[in-house]
Enzyme design. Structure first.
Site, short mmCIF file in Angstrom:
data_model
loop_
_atom_site.label_atom_id
_atom_site.label_comp_id
_atom_site.label_asym_id
_atom_site.label_seq_id
_atom_site.Cartn_x
_atom_site.Cartn_y
_atom_site.Cartn_z
N ARG A 160 14.39 4.50 42.32
CA ARG A 160 13.69 4.73 43.60
C ARG A 160 14.17 6.04 44.24
O ARG A 160 13.38 6.84 44.73
CB ARG A 160 13.93 3.57 44.57
CG ARG A 160 13.09 2.35 44.27
CD ARG A 160 13.60 1.16 45.07
NE ARG A 160 12.72 0.00 44.95
CZ ARG A 160 12.61 -0.75 43.87
NH1 ARG A 160 13.31 -0.47 42.78
NH2 ARG A 160 11.80 -1.80 43.85
N ARG B 222 2.98 -4.38 28.75
CA ARG B 222 3.35 -4.82 30.11
C ARG B 222 2.28 -4.37 31.12
O ARG B 222 1.69 -3.30 30.99
CB ARG B 222 4.75 -4.27 30.48
CG ARG B 222 5.82 -4.79 29.53
CD ARG B 222 7.22 -4.33 29.90
NE ARG B 222 7.68 -4.91 31.15
CZ ARG B 222 8.80 -4.53 31.77
NH1 ARG B 222 9.54 -3.56 31.27
NH2 ARG B 222 9.16 -5.11 32.90
N SER C 239 6.13 -6.91 40.95
CA SER C 239 6.08 -6.28 42.28
C SER C 239 6.15 -4.76 42.17
O SER C 239 5.97 -4.05 43.16
CB SER C 239 7.28 -6.75 43.11
OG SER C 239 8.49 -6.26 42.53
N GLN C 240 6.45 -4.26 40.97
CA GLN C 240 6.75 -2.82 40.84
C GLN C 240 5.53 -1.95 41.14
O GLN C 240 5.66 -0.81 41.58
CB GLN C 240 7.27 -2.53 39.44
CG GLN C 240 8.65 -3.14 39.19
CD GLN C 240 9.13 -2.92 37.77
OE1 GLN C 240 8.48 -2.26 36.96
NE2 GLN C 240 10.28 -3.49 37.45
N ASP D 12 15.78 -11.58 37.52
CA ASP D 12 16.60 -10.94 36.48
C ASP D 12 17.87 -11.75 36.20
O ASP D 12 18.60 -11.45 35.25
CB ASP D 12 16.99 -9.51 36.89
CG ASP D 12 15.83 -8.53 36.78
OD1 ASP D 12 14.74 -8.95 36.32
OD2 ASP D 12 15.99 -7.35 37.15
N LYS E 13 8.32 -9.30 31.01
CA LYS E 13 9.38 -8.30 31.11
C LYS E 13 9.72 -7.74 29.71
O LYS E 13 8.82 -7.64 28.88
CB LYS E 13 10.57 -8.90 31.83
CG LYS E 13 10.13 -9.35 33.24
CD LYS E 13 11.20 -9.39 34.23
CE LYS E 13 10.69 -9.99 35.52
NZ LYS E 13 10.79 -9.09 36.64
N LYS F 196 19.71 0.00 27.90
CA LYS F 196 18.61 0.12 28.85
C LYS F 196 19.12 0.30 30.29
O LYS F 196 18.60 1.13 31.04
CB LYS F 196 17.70 -1.11 28.76
CG LYS F 196 16.45 -1.00 29.61
CD LYS F 196 15.50 -2.14 29.36
CE LYS F 196 14.17 -1.92 30.06
NZ LYS F 196 14.18 -2.13 31.51
O1 LIG Z 1 11.37 -2.91 41.46
C1 LIG Z 1 12.34 -3.05 40.72
O2 LIG Z 1 13.27 -2.21 40.66
C2 LIG Z 1 12.42 -4.25 39.85
C3 LIG Z 1 11.62 -5.33 40.11
C4 LIG Z 1 11.67 -6.56 39.29
O3 LIG Z 1 10.55 -6.56 38.43
P1 LIG Z 1 9.17 -7.35 38.74
O4 LIG Z 1 8.68 -6.88 40.05
O5 LIG Z 1 8.32 -6.92 37.59
O6 LIG Z 1 9.49 -8.81 38.73
C5 LIG Z 1 12.92 -6.63 38.44
O7 LIG Z 1 12.78 -7.63 37.47
C6 LIG Z 1 13.21 -5.32 37.74
O8 LIG Z 1 14.37 -5.38 36.96
C7 LIG Z 1 13.39 -4.22 38.75
C1 LIG Z 2 12.90 -6.49 34.17
C2 LIG Z 2 13.75 -5.49 34.02
O1 LIG Z 2 13.43 -4.20 33.90
P1 LIG Z 2 12.11 -3.35 34.17
O2 LIG Z 2 12.53 -2.36 35.21
O3 LIG Z 2 11.80 -2.69 32.85
O4 LIG Z 2 11.02 -4.26 34.62
C3 LIG Z 2 15.21 -5.76 33.99
O5 LIG Z 2 16.00 -4.78 34.09
O6 LIG Z 2 15.63 -6.90 33.86
#
Ligand SMILES: O=C(O)C1=C[C@@H](OP(=O)(O)O)[C@@H](O)[C@H](O)C1
Ligand SMILES: C=C(OP(=O)(O)O)C(=O)O
Length: 426
Positions: A28, A124, A171-172, A314, A341, A411
């Site tokens: 971010r 994804r 949510s991303q 997570d 994921k 990762k």
């Molecule tokens: O916004 C982020 O940084 C993240 C949101 C989550 O994903 P989802 O929104 O796909 O659940 C989480 O699992 C991921 O590791 C990081």
């Molecule tokens: C879900 C994960 O990663 P991503 O940012 O690729 O969604 C994670 O780090 O567990």
């Protein structure tokens, strides 16, 4: 394929550890610093595949980045909302944050930008975000299935306006939209249609935006307004240690009845996964919450729990990996979204627990794990860093557990096993 054998402990762990910076905050901060005018310096930044792919994309877009892994520092020479490159071929690996946030970033540009990832990233979900970007002015050319990588975004700036977006799988995509919205041509209102998963990450997004000087007005739980013309301010920003990655070390204390202190991570963290401390407390651990560290002390016997982990998903693998050692069943609810994921995580956890001889019930959106004895096995990790990191903790209690492809932790945590073994040596 490489493997790592986990040595079972005949004593409780007793250690103080440091955890690298948060992936979610690093990526971010990279995005908003790229949009700010001038130099930002990120301290305690994460150096791992997810953040390095992210930084490389930003650099390819013409925004200079200086990486200093020795100092865990990244310098970003933000261009005030301009995307200098008119053309780029961008690769995001398996980084969901990079896939979503960079797709949104290029919508602010003026040119053509191709995005791709590893085969799993091509599966994804991206479509809800891309539909909004199209409505906001971008044209998207999909090479394969519509709504999935690889694709090329042809953009001429982002119009802003009123949008409805789904956030029931991730949510991303919402976070990505919120972060670019200040640079849209008009004010943006985003309304979430239906369920919003992983809500704590959206809170983190708003918090990070505020830390860089931009306000998001939240109307109820599901509606967000961002005024156009707001600008991120370049700054020095210190990234918190990664709370999700700290969970394995706290879990080691929990299962061995030991003590683990994580430096520089506190209950005041803006990461939702800090709530792992509450989960462990409910399972019988003692938590010490100090000004500059947190410490977990495990009980003689962990207790079972029935828990909704939608917001902290997570951590499902961490809880799954220690669940067989509880005194009663562990039920993890409301986590269907973890099927999208790095791998289908419900299926992966169920399969690997069954491989260890554990009785598990699988449902569409939840799993129930029965306590019981474990038969050692070699754990498949499915290119998922969290499978490797979580099941290493199981190995502390049961001689003979082996983790396959441990390199997948790169990762988000390249030196995980080095730090894990250092914890055992203290
Ligand atoms: O916004 C982020 O940084 C993240 C949101 C989550 O994903 P989802 O929104 O796909 O659940 C989480 O699992 C991921 O590791 C990081
Ligand atoms: C879900 C994960 O990663 P991503 O940012 O690729 O969604 C994670 O780090 O567990």
């Amino acid at each position: 394929m490489d493997t790592i054998a986990i040595p079972a402990l005949d004593r409780p762990v007793d250690a103080t550890v440091e955890i690298p910076g948060s992936k979610s905050l690093t990526n971010r901060a990279l995005l908003v610093a790229a949009l700010a005018q001038g130099d930002s310096i990120l301290e305690n930044a994460l150096f791992s595949e997810d953040s390095e792919y992210f930084a490389k994309c930003v650099e390819q877009l013409g925004i200079p980045i200086t990486l200093n892994p020795q100092l865990a520092q990244i310098q970003v020479a933000g261009r005030g909302g301009e995307i200098p490159a008119k053309q780029a071929d961008l690769f995001v690996g398996l980084a969901g944050t990079a896939a979503r946030f960079i797709s949104a970033l290029v919508a602010l540009g003026n040119g053509e930008y191709r995005l791709d990832g590893v085969p799993r990233m091509r599966e994804r979900p991206m479509g809800d975000l891309l539909t909004v970007l199209q409505t906001g002015g971008a044209t998207i050319n999909f090479e394969g299935n519509s709504g999935f990588m690889p694709y090329t975004v042809y953009s001429q700036g982002f119009a802003g306006g009123n949008f409805r977006v789904k956030a029931n799988q991730t949510s991303q995509q919402l976070s990505a939209l919120l972060m670019i919205a200040p640079y849209a041509q008009q004010d943006t209102i985003v309304e979430v249609e239906g369920t919003l998963v992983s809500q704590s990450y959206v809170k983190m997004t708003c918090r990070l935006m505020a830390d860089f000087g931009v306000e998001v007005i939240q109307i109820g739980d599901n509606k967000f307004q961002i005024k156009a013309g707001q600008r991120y301010q370049a700054r020095h920003y210190t990234v918190e240690p990664d709370a999700s990655n700290a969970s394995y070390f706290f879990a080691a204390a929990a299962v061995t009845g030991g003590r683990v202190r994580v430096k520089h991570l506190t209950k005041q963290s803006c990461q939702g996964d800090i709530l792992w401390l509450n989960v462990l407390e409910q399972m019988g651990c003692q938590i010490k919450d100090a000004d500059d560290y947190t410490e977990v002390t495990g009980p003689k016997q962990l207790q079972g729990i029935d828990i909704d982990m939608n917001d902290i998903s997570d951590l499902v693998q961490t809880l799954g990996a220690i669940a067989p050692f509880a005194s009663s069943p562990i039920t993890i609810r409301n986590v269907e979204h973890i099927r999208y994921k790095e791998t289908d995580r419900i299926k992966a956890v169920v399969t690997e627990l069954r491989r260890l001889g554990v009785q598990v019930e699988e449902f569409a959106d939840r799993l129930k794990i029965e306590p019981g004895p474990i038969t050692p096995a070699a754990i498949e990790t499915y290119h998922d860093h969290r499978m490797a990191m979580a099941f290493a903790v199981t190995g502390l209690k049961v001689p003979g557990i082996v983790i396959k492809d441990p390199g997948c932790t790169a990762k988000t945590f390249p030196d995980y096993f080095t730090r894990f073994f250092q914890m055992l040596e203290q």
